[in-house]
Structure formats: C-alpha cells, structure tokens
Write a protein that holds these residues in place. Sequence first.
Motif, PDB file in Angstrom:
ATOM      1  N   ARG A   1     -51.132  11.518  -8.972  1.00 41.92           N
ATOM      2  CA  ARG A   1     -49.699  11.212  -9.002  1.00 41.92           C
ATOM      3  C   ARG A   1     -49.047  11.224  -7.625  1.00 41.92           C
ATOM      4  O   ARG A   1     -47.865  10.917  -7.492  1.00 41.92           O
ATOM      5  CB  ARG A   1     -48.992  12.210  -9.934  1.00 41.92           C
ATOM      6  N   ILE A   2     -49.829  11.581  -6.605  1.00 40.22           N
ATOM      7  CA  ILE A   2     -49.296  11.538  -5.240  1.00 40.22           C
ATOM      8  C   ILE A   2     -49.765  10.235  -4.601  1.00 40.22           C
ATOM      9  O   ILE A   2     -50.956  10.035  -4.399  1.00 40.22           O
ATOM     10  CB  ILE A   2     -49.829  12.711  -4.400  1.00 40.22           C
ATOM     11  N   VAL A   3     -48.811   9.362  -4.321  1.00 36.29           N
ATOM     12  CA  VAL A   3     -49.155   8.077  -3.695  1.00 36.29           C
ATOM     13  C   VAL A   3     -48.395   8.012  -2.377  1.00 36.29           C
ATOM     14  O   VAL A   3     -47.252   7.556  -2.327  1.00 36.29           O
ATOM     15  CB  VAL A   3     -48.787   6.895  -4.622  1.00 36.29           C
ATOM     16  N   PRO A   4     -49.020   8.477  -1.292  1.00 37.02           N
ATOM     17  CA  PRO A   4     -48.295   8.624  -0.024  1.00 37.02           C
ATOM     18  C   PRO A   4     -47.588   7.349   0.429  1.00 37.02           C
ATOM     19  O   PRO A   4     -46.422   7.400   0.830  1.00 37.02           O
ATOM     20  CB  PRO A   4     -49.401   9.033   0.967  1.00 37.02           C
ATOM     21  N   ASP A   5     -48.266   6.205   0.357  1.00 38.39           N
ATOM     22  CA  ASP A   5     -47.639   4.976   0.835  1.00 38.39           C
ATOM     23  C   ASP A   5     -46.418   4.582   0.000  1.00 38.39           C
ATOM     24  O   ASP A   5     -45.553   3.851   0.480  1.00 38.39           O
ATOM     25  CB  ASP A   5     -48.651   3.817   0.845  1.00 38.39           C
ATOM     26  N   LEU A   6     -46.372   5.071  -1.238  1.00 38.73           N
ATOM     27  CA  LEU A   6     -45.221   4.780  -2.095  1.00 38.73           C
ATOM     28  C   LEU A   6     -44.057   5.718  -1.771  1.00 38.73           C
ATOM     29  O   LEU A   6     -42.940   5.276  -1.521  1.00 38.73           O
ATOM     30  CB  LEU A   6     -45.622   4.927  -3.572  1.00 38.73           C
ATOM     31  N   ILE A   7     -44.331   7.018  -1.720  1.00 41.05           N
ATOM     32  CA  ILE A   7     -43.220   7.973  -1.566  1.00 41.05           C
ATOM     33  C   ILE A   7     -42.718   8.036  -0.122  1.00 41.05           C
ATOM     34  O   ILE A   7     -41.629   8.535   0.131  1.00 41.05           O
ATOM     35  CB  ILE A   7     -43.599   9.387  -2.072  1.00 41.05           C
ATOM     36  N   LEU A   8     -43.514   7.533   0.819  1.00 37.97           N
ATOM     37  CA  LEU A   8     -43.077   7.531   2.220  1.00 37.97           C
ATOM     38  C   LEU A   8     -42.820   6.108   2.723  1.00 37.97           C
ATOM     39  O   LEU A   8     -42.409   5.910   3.864  1.00 37.97           O
ATOM     40  CB  LEU A   8     -44.134   8.211   3.102  1.00 37.97           C
ATOM     41  N   GLN A   9     -43.071   5.148   1.862  1.00 42.46           N
ATOM     42  CA  GLN A   9     -42.867   3.737   2.217  1.00 42.46           C
ATOM     43  C   GLN A   9     -43.592   3.373   3.516  1.00 42.46           C
ATOM     44  O   GLN A   9     -43.025   2.740   4.414  1.00 42.46           O
ATOM     45  CB  GLN A   9     -41.360   3.441   2.324  1.00 42.46           C
TER      46      GLN A   9
ATOM     47  N   GLY B   1     -39.157  13.264  -7.383  1.00 40.70           N
ATOM     48  CA  GLY B   1     -39.569  12.381  -6.293  1.00 40.70           C
ATOM     49  C   GLY B   1     -39.254  12.948  -4.921  1.00 40.70           C
ATOM     50  O   GLY B   1     -39.533  12.326  -3.897  1.00 40.70           O
ATOM     51  N   ARG B   2     -38.647  14.132  -4.908  1.00 42.27           N
ATOM     52  CA  ARG B   2     -38.171  14.682  -3.630  1.00 42.27           C
ATOM     53  C   ARG B   2     -39.236  15.488  -2.890  1.00 42.27           C
ATOM     54  O   ARG B   2     -40.053  16.169  -3.505  1.00 42.27           O
ATOM     55  CB  ARG B   2     -36.939  15.561  -3.856  1.00 42.27           C
ATOM     56  N   ILE B   3     -39.152  15.432  -1.555  1.00 46.46           N
ATOM     57  CA  ILE B   3     -40.050  16.208  -0.706  1.00 46.46           C
ATOM     58  C   ILE B   3     -39.233  17.304  -0.029  1.00 46.46           C
ATOM     59  O   ILE B   3     -38.089  17.075   0.394  1.00 46.46           O
ATOM     60  CB  ILE B   3     -40.708  15.309   0.371  1.00 46.46           C
ATOM     61  N   GLU B   4     -39.848  18.487   0.060  1.00 47.13           N
ATOM     62  CA  GLU B   4     -39.256  19.577   0.841  1.00 47.13           C
ATOM     63  C   GLU B   4     -40.165  19.862   2.028  1.00 47.13           C
ATOM     64  O   GLU B   4     -41.372  19.692   1.934  1.00 47.13           O
ATOM     65  CB  GLU B   4     -39.148  20.854   0.004  1.00 47.13           C
ATOM     66  N   LYS B   5     -39.553  20.317   3.130  1.00 48.67           N
ATOM     67  CA  LYS B   5     -40.358  20.690   4.294  1.00 48.67           C
ATOM     68  C   LYS B   5     -40.166  22.177   4.576  1.00 48.67           C
ATOM     69  O   LYS B   5     -39.089  22.740   4.294  1.00 48.67           O
ATOM     70  CB  LYS B   5     -39.956  19.865   5.518  1.00 48.67           C
TER      71      LYS B   5
ATOM     72  N   LEU C   1     -36.352  17.486   2.741  1.00 47.79           N
ATOM     73  CA  LEU C   1     -36.790  16.689   3.893  1.00 47.79           C
ATOM     74  C   LEU C   1     -35.715  15.665   4.263  1.00 47.79           C
ATOM     75  O   LEU C   1     -35.411  15.472   5.434  1.00 47.79           O
ATOM     76  CB  LEU C   1     -38.105  15.969   3.561  1.00 47.79           C
ATOM     77  N   ALA C   2     -35.164  15.020   3.244  1.00 45.79           N
ATOM     78  CA  ALA C   2     -34.114  14.017   3.469  1.00 45.79           C
ATOM     79  C   ALA C   2     -32.800  14.608   3.003  1.00 45.79           C
ATOM     80  O   ALA C   2     -32.505  14.610   1.819  1.00 45.79           O
ATOM     81  CB  ALA C   2     -34.431  12.743   2.697  1.00 45.79           C
ATOM     82  N   ALA C   3     -32.046  15.128   3.949  1.00 45.33           N
ATOM     83  CA  ALA C   3     -30.808  15.838   3.579  1.00 45.33           C
ATOM     84  C   ALA C   3     -29.759  14.835   3.107  1.00 45.33           C
ATOM     85  O   ALA C   3     -29.733  13.710   3.527  1.00 45.33           O
ATOM     86  CB  ALA C   3     -30.291  16.634   4.759  1.00 45.33           C
TER      87      ALA C   3
END
Length: 210
Positions: free
Chosen positions: A48-56, A193-197, A208-210
């Motif tokens: 379910r992790i598709v880096p090219d999708l979630i990071l474009q 769909g959100r990423i945290e750093k 990650l994206a405030a």
Amino acid sequence: MERLTMDRLVQGHKRFLDEIFPGRQAQFHLLAEGQRPGVLFVTCADSRIVPDLILQTQPGDLFICRNAGNVIPRCGEPAGGVSATIEYAVEVLRVRHLIVCGHSDCGVIGALLAPESIKDLPSVRDWLQHVTPAWDYLDEVELNAGELTRHTALTHANVLVQLDNLKTHAYIRRATGEGRLQVHGWYYDILSGRIEKYDEGRRKFVPLAA
Ligand SMILES: [Zn+2]
C-alpha cells in the motif's frame, strides 16, 4: 479488494507500451543513459506504500530500498542486501537525502505486538530482532506524542531505531558530517494519505506538509 491477476499485469504493461511510453520517449532515453537519484527512500515492502504516487516523483528520482519493517541493519549485522543497497546509494550514487519511512498498519509492528502470530515463521522471527529495540524507544515517543495507539507509537519508535542503526555505519557518519547527506525519519498514514516527519528538536513526529 480484488487480488491482482497475471492477466491484469500483462494488460497493464501493454497499456504502458501503447499509451504511456510513446509520449515519454525522451525521458526514458535520458534514463537509459544512467541514474542520478536525489533521494534514497527506505520503506516497508507493504503493497500500500507507493512512493512515486504519494510523493509525485518520477522514474529516476528515488532510489528505493524496501523490506519488511523498513529495517536498516546495524554495522556488521548480516541482513541480506539492505546494507549493500544503502552503501551504494550513499557512496556511489551520492544521494543527498536518506529517508526512513514507516507506515500505519505495518505487519511487522503487528508481529512485535503479537509474537505468537509468527511463531511458525522462522525467517520472520529472525528478522524481527532488527525491530525489537523499538520497545526501548516507546516511552520517549509516547511521552512526546500525546495520544497515539500503541501500534503507531511502536511504528514511530521503530523509525527512530533504524535512524540510530544508520549512525553505526562509518560512511553514514562521514557523509552527514561532511554535509553531503541529510537523514530523515518519516511516518506514512495510509487512511489519511498524510506523511509525518520526525522533528529532532521537538523529539516528535509533525506533519510534513504543514
Ligand atoms: Zn510494513
């Protein structure tokens, strides 16, 4: 959710050749000559992790190392091709950033919480030793994070374990010391769909994206 069939894979490749590739020939021409990825992305094997999708991102952008639980072995520990992949990315490809990305609903963390579920899987049991130190980081994670499920807290903790494991490698310490490599800890939530750093100053995970 329907399981992927071989037929659908072959059809997908055919569609790529017929509809996608012709319009992007120039890009693939460049890619055929070599790669210059900016980022090494270490994440779980989870489908379910598709880096090219979630990071474009595009082909050629991310050098990706995947294994169950986004593990980075400590220096000297045998762990398949993981160490070799990371060493190559940092020393030969000279990536500028190394990201360790854990995720929600991770099966490896689930196994950590319910070890009896993997008692008949000797390889998985062995592999879990790389993730077990997450228990030692749990208190700090929970102290700084407020409300978290135990699974999420352990997943955060595991990212911190792997970041610390990275530092056991001399070439990583050298690369970060020289300022040519930055290391990041991330957490990806599948549902939102959100990423945290990981914010080292505040010692907690933040959007990650405030
Ligand atoms: Zn996982």
